[in-house]
Scaffold this active site. Structure first.
Site, PDB file in Angstrom:
ATOM      1  CB  THR A   1      -0.924   0.031   1.239  1.00 41.11           C
ATOM      2  OG1 THR A   1      -1.796   1.159   1.128  1.00 41.11           O
ATOM      3  CG2 THR A   1      -0.162   0.138   2.545  1.00 41.11           C
TER       4      THR A   1
ATOM      5  CE  LYS B   1      -6.284   1.117   1.777  1.00 37.21           C
ATOM      6  NZ  LYS B   1      -6.154   0.383   0.504  1.00 37.21           N
TER       7      LYS B   1
ATOM      8  CG  ASP C   1      -9.176  -2.087  -3.958  1.00 40.33           C
ATOM      9  OD1 ASP C   1      -8.399  -1.104  -3.949  1.00 40.33           O
ATOM     10  OD2 ASP C   1     -10.175  -2.121  -4.685  1.00 40.33           O
ATOM     11  CB  THR C   2     -11.032  -0.057   1.222  1.00 40.96           C
ATOM     12  OG1 THR C   2     -10.238  -0.923   2.022  1.00 40.96           O
ATOM     13  CG2 THR C   2     -12.198   0.464   2.047  1.00 40.96           C
TER      14      THR C   2
ATOM     15  CG  PHE D   1      -7.221   6.930   6.197  1.00 42.65           C
ATOM     16  CD1 PHE D   1      -7.495   6.478   4.902  1.00 42.65           C
ATOM     17  CD2 PHE D   1      -7.113   5.985   7.207  1.00 42.65           C
ATOM     18  CE1 PHE D   1      -7.654   5.126   4.638  1.00 42.65           C
ATOM     19  CE2 PHE D   1      -7.268   4.625   6.947  1.00 42.65           C
ATOM     20  CZ  PHE D   1      -7.540   4.203   5.659  1.00 42.65           C
TER      21      PHE D   1
ATOM     22  CE1 TYR E   1     -15.649   9.239  -0.309  1.00 43.12           C
ATOM     23  CE2 TYR E   1     -13.908   7.579  -0.345  1.00 43.12           C
ATOM     24  CZ  TYR E   1     -14.747   8.456  -1.009  1.00 43.12           C
ATOM     25  OH  TYR E   1     -14.688   8.553  -2.382  1.00 43.12           O
ATOM     26  CG  ASP E   2     -12.168   6.894   8.608  1.00 43.63           C
ATOM     27  OD1 ASP E   2     -12.932   6.032   8.140  1.00 43.63           O
ATOM     28  OD2 ASP E   2     -11.007   6.629   8.986  1.00 43.63           O
TER      29      ASP E   2
HETATM   30  P1  ITT Z   1      -3.530   1.729  -1.740  1.00 43.83           P
HETATM   31  O1  ITT Z   1      -4.232   1.335  -3.012  1.00 43.83           O
HETATM   32  O2  ITT Z   1      -2.147   2.211  -1.955  1.00 43.83           O
HETATM   33  O3  ITT Z   1      -3.627   0.680  -0.673  1.00 43.83           O
HETATM   34  P2  ITT Z   1      -5.655   3.693  -1.603  1.00 43.83           P
HETATM   35  O4  ITT Z   1      -5.907   4.833  -0.650  1.00 43.83           O
HETATM   36  O5  ITT Z   1      -5.621   3.970  -3.071  1.00 43.83           O
HETATM   37  O6  ITT Z   1      -4.307   3.004  -1.112  1.00 43.83           O
HETATM   38  P3  ITT Z   1      -8.042   2.061  -1.871  1.00 43.83           P
HETATM   39  O7  ITT Z   1      -8.041   2.091  -3.342  1.00 43.83           O
HETATM   40  O8  ITT Z   1      -8.319   0.766  -1.201  1.00 43.83           O
HETATM   41  O9  ITT Z   1      -6.660   2.537  -1.289  1.00 43.83           O
HETATM   42  O10 ITT Z   1      -8.999   3.149  -1.202  1.00 43.83           O
HETATM   43  C1  ITT Z   1     -10.178   3.567  -1.752  1.00 43.83           C
HETATM   44  C2  ITT Z   1     -10.604   4.864  -1.148  1.00 43.83           C
HETATM   45  O11 ITT Z   1     -11.273   4.611   0.074  1.00 43.83           O
HETATM   46  C3  ITT Z   1      -9.509   5.886  -0.853  1.00 43.83           C
HETATM   47  O12 ITT Z   1     -10.030   7.169  -1.163  1.00 43.83           O
HETATM   48  C4  ITT Z   1      -9.289   5.751   0.623  1.00 43.83           C
HETATM   49  O13 ITT Z   1      -8.896   6.983   1.223  1.00 43.83           O
HETATM   50  C5  ITT Z   1     -10.670   5.346   1.115  1.00 43.83           C
HETATM   51  N1  ITT Z   1     -10.572   4.464   2.270  1.00 43.83           N
HETATM   52  C6  ITT Z   1      -9.963   3.257   2.337  1.00 43.83           C
HETATM   53  N2  ITT Z   1     -10.047   2.759   3.578  1.00 43.83           N
HETATM   54  C7  ITT Z   1     -10.741   3.667   4.311  1.00 43.83           C
HETATM   55  C8  ITT Z   1     -11.135   3.750   5.661  1.00 43.83           C
HETATM   56  O14 ITT Z   1     -10.832   2.792   6.528  1.00 43.83           O
HETATM   57  N3  ITT Z   1     -11.814   4.818   6.067  1.00 43.83           N
HETATM   58  C9  ITT Z   1     -12.129   5.804   5.206  1.00 43.83           C
HETATM   59  N4  ITT Z   1     -11.779   5.831   3.927  1.00 43.83           N
HETATM   60  C10 ITT Z   1     -11.084   4.765   3.475  1.00 43.83           C
END
Ligand code: ITT
Length: 222
Positions: free
Chosen positions: A8, A13, A69-70, A152, A154-155
């Site tokens: 990441t 994260k 991936d979130t 961080f 959308y929290d």
């Molecule tokens: P990596 O791919 O490098 O891991 P990223 O921030 O691009 O980092 P994602 O594609 O998984 O990761 O994230 C999708 C979006 O959701 C991104 O805008 C994150 O800031 C947000 N996000 C992920 N986890 C979150 C959490 O626990 N709380 C709030 N927002 C989150």
């Protein structure tokens, strides 16, 4: 201590994963190994994107690693932003712009539109070259305005459902004060707490990522 690479570029994260995994793990970032973990996330699902990220770092290092991936799924928006959560307001990782867009899209639907939502995470673990998957979700809703300075992404606009918090209280997860405990944060009852209002260990106790990474940790400890 077990060494594992977290594929990441997101420091938020990393902080959470290190806290969830605890002192038995040394969690490294691609940058700590002098490699660029960034790769195009062009999969059609969270699972595919987490696999792309994990395979990229495994291909460069041959080390045991995992990726997450979130997505944030808002029901009234048909599940958007979902896999596009990072770039909802355009390329880049401007969380402020992403939240502003989400609030304005919901605004357009009028005051009676539902605000239910969930975070969903898929973690891919590559261990000795084999691939394993873990997922986690947390149900909640989108607040009308931002609140809190923790977390961080959308929290500040995500309010976990009371039932999620209750479940953790009952199962006695660490970091969660018992109901009525004096150490419970003194906040007005009327204002629901967002993930950004909660101390990190409380977010981790109920979050999508907490659930997925604890499942991975249990698998690694088997
Ligand atoms: P990596 O791919 O490098 O891991 P990223 O921030 O691009 O980092 P994602 O594609 O998984 O990761 O994230 C999708 C979006 O959701 C991104 O805008 C994150 O800031 C947000 N996000 C992920 N986890 C979150 C959490 O626990 N709380 C709030 N927002 C989150």
């Amino acid at each position: 201590m077990k060494r594992i690479v977290f594929a990441t570029a997101n420091r938020g994260k990393l902080r959470e994963a290190a806290e969830i995994l605890g002192p038995g793990f040394e969690v490294l970032l691609p940058a700590d190994l002098g490699i660029d973990g960034d790769v195009e996330e062009n999969g059609a699902s969270l699972k595919e994107n987490s696999l792309i990220k994990a395979r990229h770092v495994y291909g460069l290092t041959g080390l045991d690693c995992f990726a997450d991936d979130t997505g944030l799924e808002v029901d009234a928006l048909g599940g958007a932003p979902g896999i596009y959560s990072a770039r909802y307001a355009g390329e880049g990782h401007d969380s402020g712009a992403n939240m502003a867009k989400l609030l304005s899209e919901l605004e357009k639907l009028g005051p009676d539109a539902g605000r239910s939502a969930r975070f969903r995470t898929v973690v891919t673990l590559i261990l000795g070259g084999k691939e394993f998957f873990f997922d986690g979700t947390v149900e909640g809703s989108i607040a009308r305005e931002r609140s809190g300075s923790g977390g961080f992404g959308y929290d500040p606009i995500f309010v976990p459902d009371a039932a999620e918090l209750e479940l953790v209280r009952r199962s006695g997860e660490t970091g969660f004060p018992a109901r009525g405990d004096e150490s419970e944060p003194a906040v007005p009852e009327a204002r629901p707490l967002t993930f950004a209002d909660l101390p990190e260990e409380q977010k981790n106790a109920v979050s999508h990522r907490g659930k997925a990474i604890r499942a991975m940790a249990a698998f690694l400890a088997r």
